[in-house]
Design a protein around this motif. Sequence first.
Motif, PDB file in Angstrom:
ATOM      1  N   ALA A 121       0.827  -1.253  -0.062  1.00  0.00           N
ATOM      2  CA  ALA A 121       0.056   0.003   0.114  1.00  0.00           C
ATOM      3  C   ALA A 121       0.874   1.215   0.121  1.00  0.00           C
ATOM      4  O   ALA A 121       1.867   1.348   0.480  1.00  0.00           O
ATOM      5  CB  ALA A 121      -0.919  -0.051   1.171  1.00  0.00           C
ATOM      6  N   PRO A 122       0.451   2.544  -0.634  1.00  0.00           N
ATOM      7  CA  PRO A 122       1.159   3.616  -0.642  1.00  0.00           C
ATOM      8  C   PRO A 122       1.134   4.152   0.995  1.00  0.00           C
ATOM      9  O   PRO A 122       0.351   3.874   1.777  1.00  0.00           O
ATOM     10  CB  PRO A 122       0.373   4.583  -1.507  1.00  0.00           C
ATOM     11  N   THR A 123       2.261   5.017   0.977  1.00  0.00           N
ATOM     12  CA  THR A 123       2.368   5.564   2.459  1.00  0.00           C
ATOM     13  C   THR A 123       1.272   6.236   3.063  1.00  0.00           C
ATOM     14  O   THR A 123       0.798   6.333   4.059  1.00  0.00           O
ATOM     15  CB  THR A 123       3.666   6.413   2.379  1.00  0.00           C
ATOM     16  N   ALA A 124       0.488   6.971   2.095  1.00  0.00           N
ATOM     17  CA  ALA A 124      -0.633   7.791   2.224  1.00  0.00           C
ATOM     18  C   ALA A 124      -1.655   6.833   2.917  1.00  0.00           C
ATOM     19  O   ALA A 124      -2.658   7.218   3.821  1.00  0.00           O
ATOM     20  CB  ALA A 124      -1.134   8.688   1.385  1.00  0.00           C
ATOM     21  N   VAL A 125      -1.934   5.634   2.431  1.00  0.00           N
ATOM     22  CA  VAL A 125      -2.907   4.755   2.997  1.00  0.00           C
ATOM     23  C   VAL A 125      -2.823   4.295   4.171  1.00  0.00           C
ATOM     24  O   VAL A 125      -3.435   4.269   5.057  1.00  0.00           O
ATOM     25  CB  VAL A 125      -2.957   3.547   1.772  1.00  0.00           C
ATOM     26  N   VAL A 126      -1.308   3.934   4.662  1.00  0.00           N
ATOM     27  CA  VAL A 126      -1.083   3.127   5.973  1.00  0.00           C
ATOM     28  C   VAL A 126      -0.880   4.215   6.847  1.00  0.00           C
ATOM     29  O   VAL A 126      -0.858   3.829   8.105  1.00  0.00           O
ATOM     30  CB  VAL A 126       0.160   2.226   5.455  1.00  0.00           C
ATOM     31  N   GLY A 127      -0.707   5.440   6.690  1.00  0.00           N
ATOM     32  CA  GLY A 127      -0.704   6.383   7.698  1.00  0.00           C
ATOM     33  C   GLY A 127       0.388   6.359   8.668  1.00  0.00           C
ATOM     34  O   GLY A 127       1.565   6.292   8.420  1.00  0.00           O
ATOM     35  N   ALA A 128       0.136   6.173   9.753  1.00  0.00           N
ATOM     36  CA  ALA A 128       1.120   6.038  11.054  1.00  0.00           C
ATOM     37  C   ALA A 128       1.728   4.663  11.269  1.00  0.00           C
ATOM     38  O   ALA A 128       2.699   4.495  11.886  1.00  0.00           O
ATOM     39  CB  ALA A 128       0.644   6.436  12.183  1.00  0.00           C
ATOM     40  N   LEU A 129       1.547   3.825  10.128  1.00  0.00           N
ATOM     41  CA  LEU A 129       2.128   2.578  10.190  1.00  0.00           C
ATOM     42  C   LEU A 129       3.433   2.645   9.590  1.00  0.00           C
ATOM     43  O   LEU A 129       4.466   1.940   9.651  1.00  0.00           O
ATOM     44  CB  LEU A 129       1.392   1.689   9.415  1.00  0.00           C
ATOM     45  N   ALA A 130       3.539   3.869   8.566  1.00  0.00           N
ATOM     46  CA  ALA A 130       4.861   4.091   7.832  1.00  0.00           C
ATOM     47  C   ALA A 130       5.613   4.924   8.887  1.00  0.00           C
ATOM     48  O   ALA A 130       5.785   6.240   8.874  1.00  0.00           O
ATOM     49  CB  ALA A 130       4.674   4.969   6.714  1.00  0.00           C
ATOM     50  N   VAL A 131       6.623   4.388   9.410  1.00  0.00           N
ATOM     51  CA  VAL A 131       7.325   4.880  10.544  1.00  0.00           C
ATOM     52  C   VAL A 131       9.028   5.202  10.025  1.00  0.00           C
ATOM     53  O   VAL A 131       9.521   6.282   9.947  1.00  0.00           O
ATOM     54  CB  VAL A 131       7.540   4.100  11.789  1.00  0.00           C
ATOM     55  N   ARG A 132       9.468   4.157   9.289  1.00  0.00           N
ATOM     56  CA  ARG A 132      10.760   4.371   8.670  1.00  0.00           C
ATOM     57  C   ARG A 132      10.432   4.010   7.235  1.00  0.00           C
ATOM     58  O   ARG A 132       9.502   4.185   6.502  1.00  0.00           O
ATOM     59  CB  ARG A 132      11.627   3.418   9.351  1.00  0.00           C
TER      60      ARG A 132
END
Length: 96
Positions: A60-71
Amino acid sequence: MTTPRSPYTLRAALRRQTVLVLALLALAVVVAVGASGRAPLAGLLLALLLGVLALLRAVAPTAVVGALAVRGRVTDVAVLGLLAAGVAVVSGAPNL
């Protein structure tokens, strides 16, 4: 003419963090299963949740996963995958 919606409302925050909210709800279910005395099942469910989150982070794109994208994407997927594998191994341990 419509007025623009504020990005600071609860609805906007929930829309941005849908994956995180759903993951926390699933985690609450896992904790309830574990609290009911089914620790090995709760461990497997937690490993499954971490695996699904790793898969979501991978595709999924970073905008979709939100706070799950940490690093970075590779680091996040590797950490979630290793955690999923570790929890799955530990949940299968005898005398748990």
